[in-house]
Design a protein around this motif. Structure first.
Motif, PDB file in Angstrom:
ATOM      1  N   GLY A  25       0.999  -1.279   0.160  1.00  0.00           N
ATOM      2  CA  GLY A  25      -0.234  -0.439   0.032  1.00  0.00           C
ATOM      3  C   GLY A  25       1.002   1.217   0.001  1.00  0.00           C
ATOM      4  N   ASP A  26       0.144   2.155   0.662  1.00  0.00           N
ATOM      5  CA  ASP A  26       0.873   3.467   0.784  1.00  0.00           C
ATOM      6  C   ASP A  26       2.747   3.587   1.398  1.00  0.00           C
ATOM      7  OD1 ASP A  26      -0.858   5.434  -0.253  1.00  0.00           O
ATOM      8  OD2 ASP A  26      -2.152   5.414   2.166  1.00  0.00           O
ATOM      9  N   LEU A  45      12.164  14.783   2.390  1.00  0.00           N
ATOM     10  CA  LEU A  45      10.879  15.832   2.542  1.00  0.00           C
ATOM     11  C   LEU A  45      10.281  14.932   2.182  1.00  0.00           C
ATOM     12  CD1 LEU A  45      12.023  18.676  -0.624  1.00  0.00           C
ATOM     13  CD2 LEU A  45      11.749  18.560   1.940  1.00  0.00           C
ATOM     14  N   THR A  46      10.405  13.978   1.762  1.00  0.00           N
ATOM     15  CA  THR A  46       9.052  12.984   1.225  1.00  0.00           C
ATOM     16  C   THR A  46      10.234  11.102   1.938  1.00  0.00           C
ATOM     17  OG1 THR A  46       7.333  11.518   0.314  1.00  0.00           O
ATOM     18  CG2 THR A  46       9.631  12.075  -0.892  1.00  0.00           C
ATOM     19  N   GLY A  47       9.219  10.025   2.066  1.00  0.00           N
ATOM     20  CA  GLY A  47      10.029   8.641   2.522  1.00  0.00           C
ATOM     21  C   GLY A  47       9.037   7.938   2.689  1.00  0.00           C
ATOM     22  N   PHE A  48       9.884   6.484   1.708  1.00  0.00           N
ATOM     23  CA  PHE A  48       8.690   5.329   2.030  1.00  0.00           C
ATOM     24  C   PHE A  48      10.111   4.211   2.837  1.00  0.00           C
ATOM     25  CE2 PHE A  48       7.809   7.677  -1.242  1.00  0.00           C
ATOM     26  CZ  PHE A  48       6.375   8.018  -1.002  1.00  0.00           C
ATOM     27  N   GLU A  49       8.812   3.499   3.576  1.00  0.00           N
ATOM     28  CA  GLU A  49       9.189   2.464   4.062  1.00  0.00           C
ATOM     29  C   GLU A  49      10.332   1.446   3.064  1.00  0.00           C
ATOM     30  OE1 GLU A  49       6.848  -0.100   6.562  1.00  0.00           O
ATOM     31  OE2 GLU A  49       6.466   2.235   7.245  1.00  0.00           O
ATOM     32  N   THR A  50       9.491   1.182   1.592  1.00  0.00           N
ATOM     33  CA  THR A  50       9.664   0.205   0.423  1.00  0.00           C
ATOM     34  C   THR A  50      10.341   0.778  -1.118  1.00  0.00           C
ATOM     35  OG1 THR A  50       8.652  -2.082   1.870  1.00  0.00           O
ATOM     36  CG2 THR A  50      10.090  -2.409  -0.574  1.00  0.00           C
ATOM     37  N   LEU A  51      11.045   0.302  -1.117  1.00  0.00           N
ATOM     38  CA  LEU A  51      10.835   1.346  -2.566  1.00  0.00           C
ATOM     39  C   LEU A  51      11.125  -0.027  -3.765  1.00  0.00           C
ATOM     40  CD1 LEU A  51      13.869   4.152  -3.196  1.00  0.00           C
ATOM     41  CD2 LEU A  51      11.481   4.454  -2.576  1.00  0.00           C
ATOM     42  N   LEU A  52      10.537  -0.152  -4.343  1.00  0.00           N
ATOM     43  CA  LEU A  52       9.936  -1.389  -5.677  1.00  0.00           C
ATOM     44  C   LEU A  52      10.810  -0.476  -7.158  1.00  0.00           C
ATOM     45  CD1 LEU A  52       7.716  -2.011  -3.446  1.00  0.00           C
ATOM     46  CD2 LEU A  52       6.452  -2.816  -5.649  1.00  0.00           C
ATOM     47  N   TYR A 157       1.730  16.903  -6.375  1.00  0.00           N
ATOM     48  CA  TYR A 157       2.215  15.493  -5.606  1.00  0.00           C
ATOM     49  C   TYR A 157       0.897  14.651  -5.974  1.00  0.00           C
ATOM     50  CZ  TYR A 157       6.337  18.184  -5.167  1.00  0.00           C
ATOM     51  OH  TYR A 157       7.200  19.494  -5.358  1.00  0.00           O
ATOM     52  N   GLU A 158      -0.157  15.126  -5.602  1.00  0.00           N
ATOM     53  CA  GLU A 158      -1.237  13.750  -5.738  1.00  0.00           C
ATOM     54  C   GLU A 158      -2.175  13.449  -7.018  1.00  0.00           C
ATOM     55  OE1 GLU A 158      -5.597  13.706  -3.593  1.00  0.00           O
ATOM     56  OE2 GLU A 158      -4.576  16.243  -3.759  1.00  0.00           O
ATOM     57  N   THR A 159      -2.191  12.965  -7.188  1.00  0.00           N
ATOM     58  CA  THR A 159      -2.609  12.359  -8.480  1.00  0.00           C
ATOM     59  C   THR A 159      -4.156  11.375  -8.214  1.00  0.00           C
ATOM     60  OG1 THR A 159      -1.856  10.209  -8.935  1.00  0.00           O
ATOM     61  CG2 THR A 159      -0.626  12.097  -9.522  1.00  0.00           C
ATOM     62  N   ALA A 160      -4.654  10.890  -9.368  1.00  0.00           N
ATOM     63  CA  ALA A 160      -5.918   9.620  -9.110  1.00  0.00           C
ATOM     64  C   ALA A 160      -5.623   8.523  -9.262  1.00  0.00           C
ATOM     65  CB  ALA A 160      -6.665   9.771  -9.725  1.00  0.00           C
ATOM     66  N   ARG A 161      -4.035   7.575  -8.241  1.00  0.00           N
ATOM     67  CA  ARG A 161      -3.765   6.713  -9.111  1.00  0.00           C
ATOM     68  C   ARG A 161      -3.377   6.312  -7.542  1.00  0.00           C
ATOM     69  NH1 ARG A 161       1.258   3.705  -7.310  1.00  0.00           N
ATOM     70  NH2 ARG A 161       1.984   5.317  -6.138  1.00  0.00           N
ATOM     71  N   ASP A 162      -4.020   4.844  -6.890  1.00  0.00           N
ATOM     72  CA  ASP A 162      -4.456   3.551  -6.429  1.00  0.00           C
ATOM     73  C   ASP A 162      -2.940   3.493  -5.938  1.00  0.00           C
ATOM     74  OD1 ASP A 162      -5.040   1.366  -4.694  1.00  0.00           O
ATOM     75  OD2 ASP A 162      -7.002   2.508  -4.452  1.00  0.00           O
TER      76      ASP A 162
END
Length: 278
Positions: A25-26, A45-52, A157-162
């Motif tokens: 998910g997010d 400025l941003t961060g994620f637990e996992t990069l694919l 930085y906002e789109t309609a992509r789920d």
């Protein structure tokens, strides 16, 4: 600075990538060229637990020259478009836009899908795709979904992509012979993101689209300026742009307002005076 710690995954195919995104998910973010996302992560400025890492997925590198459209895969780089290694459905407009993105080193790695997916308000491709009436193709666990570019960009930085979807590419209508276009960009220095970018497209059938981005919260079509361009009235384009920019960028100071109006006017002027493309 360095980014916060994250996990790294490299799916073998699109199905595995979609499955991983559905699971994480997010917390996960697809990355191809990483020319915008990685610096933002380094600045915290941003961060994620996992990069694919999807840079090696062949399904995202597909290019198809269809009867009425060109399909450009999300992993196609800016440099490939600039160099004419993929068909340009707009008689050189996409190559022009690509050539003005950052620096050649960035264009060699950065991808059209990454630019659109990040949806930086000042990036070039969202504005271009809006002006061309393109569609965004997404893949997820439930299958494929197609959205018009006008409904894809929602905000900064906002789109309609789920979060469980991946952008696979873009269906871009071919301009017919006799079409014209214009573009004008203002940036603080060569290679920088735009303060203002306007792209105007005038089809041989008399339809027009004018798109603007920069200090707006996201790339937007200007219907009033588009109608004035279709009528061939440059003065009306300027007046319509002044009203629409004030609404689209309500916090704009006098400089920003003049800058946006000027880029729209210059782009429209180029479209009106250009020799029809064939």
């Amino acid at each position: 600075m360095k980014p916060a710690a994250f996990e790294y995954a490299r799916p073998a195919d699109l199905a595995e990538a979609c499955a991983l995104l559905g699971e994480l998910g997010d917390a996960a973010m697809p990355v191809a060229g990483g020319q915008s996302l990685v610096p933002m992560m380094s600045l915290r400025l941003t961060g994620f637990e996992t990069l694919l890492d999807i840079s090696r997925l062949d399904a995202l590198k597909v290019v198809r020259d269809e009867e009425t459209h060109v399909f450009i895969g999300a992993a196609v780089t800016h440099a490939m478009i600039e160099d004419g290694k993929v068909p340009d459905p707009a008689f050189g407009l996409m190559a022009r836009v690509a050539s003005k993105i950052a620096y050649r080193a960035v264009r060699n790695m950065g991808t059209i899908g990454g630019s659109v997916g990040l949806a930086d308000p000042a990036s070039d491709w969202p504005c271009c795709l809006l002006a061309l009436g393109a569609e965004v193709v997404l893949a997820g666990a439930e299958g494929e979904r197609v959205l018009g570019a006008g409904g894809f960009f929602l905000g900064p930085y906002e789109t309609a992509r789920d979060p469980a979807e991946i952008i696979t590419g873009f269906r871009i209508p071919k301009l017919s012979a006799g079409a014209r276009w214009g573009t004008f960009k203002v940036a603080r220095k060569s290679g920088a993101f735009s303060d203002s970018l306007a792209i105007a497209v005038l089809t041989a059938e008399g339809e027009a689209r004018v798109a603007l981005t920069g200090t707006l919260d996201h790339a937007q079509l200007l219907p009033g300026a588009s109608a004035a361009l279709a009528a061939g009235d440059l003065a009306a384009v300027r007046e319509a742009a002044r009203a629409e920019v004030a609404q689209a960028d309500p916090d704009a100071d006098a400089y920003r307002l003049r800058c946006h109006v000027a880029t729209v006017t210059r782009a429209a002027e180029e479209a009106l005076t250009m020799e029809p493309r064939r």
